[in-house]
Design a protein around this motif. Structure first.
Motif, short mmCIF file in Angstrom:
data_model
loop_
_atom_site.label_atom_id
_atom_site.label_comp_id
_atom_site.label_asym_id
_atom_site.label_seq_id
_atom_site.Cartn_x
_atom_site.Cartn_y
_atom_site.Cartn_z
N LEU A 3 -70.51 25.32 47.09
CA LEU A 3 -70.03 25.31 45.71
C LEU A 3 -71.25 25.21 44.82
O LEU A 3 -72.19 24.49 45.11
N GLY A 4 -71.25 25.93 43.76
CA GLY A 4 -72.36 25.94 42.84
C GLY A 4 -72.05 26.94 41.75
O GLY A 4 -70.91 27.33 41.54
N ASN A 5 -73.08 27.41 41.10
CA ASN A 5 -72.91 28.33 40.00
C ASN A 5 -73.09 29.77 40.44
O ASN A 5 -72.68 30.68 39.77
N SER A 6 -73.73 30.00 41.55
CA SER A 6 -74.03 31.31 42.13
C SER A 6 -75.10 32.08 41.37
O SER A 6 -75.38 33.22 41.69
N ILE A 44 -71.58 31.48 47.00
CA ILE A 44 -70.20 31.00 46.84
C ILE A 44 -69.17 32.06 47.24
O ILE A 44 -67.99 31.91 46.95
N SER A 45 -69.60 33.09 47.95
CA SER A 45 -68.69 34.19 48.29
C SER A 45 -67.49 33.69 49.10
O SER A 45 -66.36 34.14 48.88
N LEU A 50 -61.73 32.43 49.63
CA LEU A 50 -60.69 31.55 50.14
C LEU A 50 -59.96 30.74 49.07
O LEU A 50 -58.79 30.44 49.20
N LEU A 51 -60.71 30.35 48.03
CA LEU A 51 -60.16 29.42 47.04
C LEU A 51 -59.98 30.02 45.65
O LEU A 51 -59.45 29.36 44.77
N GLY A 52 -60.50 31.23 45.45
CA GLY A 52 -60.48 31.80 44.11
C GLY A 52 -61.44 31.09 43.18
O GLY A 52 -61.29 31.11 41.96
#
Length: 82
Positions: A3-6, A44-45, A50-52
């Motif tokens: 998780l992050g900003n990408s 974060i792909s 998986l989570l949108g």
């Protein structure tokens, strides 16, 4: 899952953002240390798939949120135990 900003962020950009938010100068070194991170980037792909997950908080906003939370924890930072 990352998780992050990408969006890639350089160490210099991160340091400048922290300085701007906190109003404090960060002690830095002229020469980078061996193995020192120069850019941070979260892939974060998988979280998107998986989570949108689609982050919209910008770096300066993230630092402000964390810094304000940190200041609300005086038992940690006032003791100088970090």
């Amino acid at each position: 899952i990352n998780l992050g900003n990408s969006n890639p962020v350089t160490l210099v950009e991160m340091l400048h953002t922290v300085e701007a938010v906190t109003g404090k100068k960060i002690k830095t070194f002229e020469e980078p240390k061996s193995g020192q991170m120069e850019v941070t980037f979260a892939d974060i792909s998988k979280a998107r798939e998986l989570l949108g997950y689609n982050p919209s908080t910008k770096l300066d906003e993230m630092v402000k949120i964390y810094y304000n939370w940190f200041l609300e924890q005086p038992e940690w930072y006032q003791k100088g135990e970090l």
